[in-house]
Design a protein around this motif. Sequence first.
Motif, PDB file in Angstrom:
ATOM      1  N   THR A 107       0.836  -1.200   0.000  1.00 22.61           N
ATOM      2  CA  THR A 107       0.000   0.000   0.000  1.00 22.61           C
ATOM      3  C   THR A 107       0.870   1.249   0.000  1.00 22.61           C
ATOM      4  OG1 THR A 107      -1.744  -1.189   1.187  1.00 22.61           O
ATOM      5  CG2 THR A 107      -1.879   1.201   1.186  1.00 22.61           C
ATOM      6  N   LEU A 153       2.187   1.707  -3.456  1.00 21.99           N
ATOM      7  CA  LEU A 153       1.111   2.224  -4.317  1.00 21.99           C
ATOM      8  C   LEU A 153       0.937   3.727  -4.100  1.00 21.99           C
ATOM      9  CD1 LEU A 153      -1.205   1.717  -6.337  1.00 21.99           C
ATOM     10  CD2 LEU A 153      -2.665   1.181  -4.358  1.00 21.99           C
ATOM     11  N   CYS A 164      -2.445  -2.094  -7.778  1.00 24.84           N
ATOM     12  CA  CYS A 164      -3.787  -2.182  -7.172  1.00 24.84           C
ATOM     13  C   CYS A 164      -4.182  -3.643  -6.982  1.00 24.84           C
ATOM     14  CB  CYS A 164      -4.824  -1.468  -8.039  1.00 24.84           C
ATOM     15  SG  CYS A 164      -4.782   0.328  -7.941  1.00 24.84           S
ATOM     16  N   THR A 172      -2.179  -5.120  -4.187  1.00 31.91           N
ATOM     17  CA  THR A 172      -2.673  -4.624  -2.901  1.00 31.91           C
ATOM     18  C   THR A 172      -3.934  -5.376  -2.485  1.00 31.91           C
ATOM     19  OG1 THR A 172      -1.750  -2.448  -3.420  1.00 31.91           O
ATOM     20  CG2 THR A 172      -3.350  -2.543  -1.634  1.00 31.91           C
ATOM     21  N   THR A 193      -9.981  -1.503  -0.431  1.00 30.17           N
ATOM     22  CA  THR A 193      -8.776  -1.780  -1.206  1.00 30.17           C
ATOM     23  C   THR A 193      -9.098  -1.985  -2.690  1.00 30.17           C
ATOM     24  OG1 THR A 193      -7.811  -2.778   0.764  1.00 30.17           O
ATOM     25  CG2 THR A 193      -6.724  -3.266  -1.299  1.00 30.17           C
ATOM     26  N   PRO A 210      -9.655   1.739  -5.259  1.00 30.74           N
ATOM     27  CA  PRO A 210      -8.699   2.415  -6.144  1.00 30.74           C
ATOM     28  C   PRO A 210      -8.638   1.827  -7.552  1.00 30.74           C
ATOM     29  CG  PRO A 210      -7.732   2.158  -3.982  1.00 30.74           C
ATOM     30  CD  PRO A 210      -9.026   1.380  -3.982  1.00 30.74           C
ATOM     31  N   LEU A 211      -8.762   0.508  -7.675  1.00 28.48           N
ATOM     32  CA  LEU A 211      -8.739  -0.094  -9.009  1.00 28.48           C
ATOM     33  C   LEU A 211      -9.922   0.405  -9.841  1.00 28.48           C
ATOM     34  CD1 LEU A 211      -7.435  -1.999 -11.038  1.00 28.48           C
ATOM     35  CD2 LEU A 211      -8.771  -3.863 -10.032  1.00 28.48           C
ATOM     36  N   VAL A 245      -6.488   5.742  -1.270  1.00 27.79           N
ATOM     37  CA  VAL A 245      -5.293   4.943  -0.959  1.00 27.79           C
ATOM     38  C   VAL A 245      -4.738   5.325   0.415  1.00 27.79           C
ATOM     39  CG1 VAL A 245      -2.931   4.358  -1.678  1.00 27.79           C
ATOM     40  CG2 VAL A 245      -4.749   4.494  -3.383  1.00 27.79           C
TER      41      VAL A 245
END
Length: 139
Positions: A9, A12, A52, A55, A72, A75-76, A121
């Motif tokens: 993370t 990222l 992503c 993660t 989580t 973000p994708l 994130v």
Amino acid sequence: MRRAFLIVTGVLLGVFALQFVFAAVGAFTRPGGDGAYALHSITGMAVIPALCLLTILCAVLARAPGRVVGLTVLPLGLVILQALIATLANAFTDASGASTTVSLIVGGLHAVNGIIVVHVVVGVMREARKLTAAVLEPA
């Protein structure tokens, strides 16, 4: 595995910070051509989606609560939205490829969404820290 979730993370988040730098590089490259945003494009279309996914995998393997796994995944989804916004902004250029008012407004949404994804994130990072700290504390 919780420590890996925290580390990935953090990576990222760092890559998202670089993504803003790469966007600025593209904006300030003179003369600006198709390659001005190459670093921004490669990072946004390959590196960030891969991170992503990694993660998400780490969150699942760390046995994070469902709410954290869902956070989580967000973000994708926002990264996919980024690509759609960029495509839409390009679609609203005029016949010569010049920006229009609509393309600039939609392009501005690309920046706003980028800020939102970074905040998400940061939230994932906060949850990963809590999860890691819970393991390190004595029972």
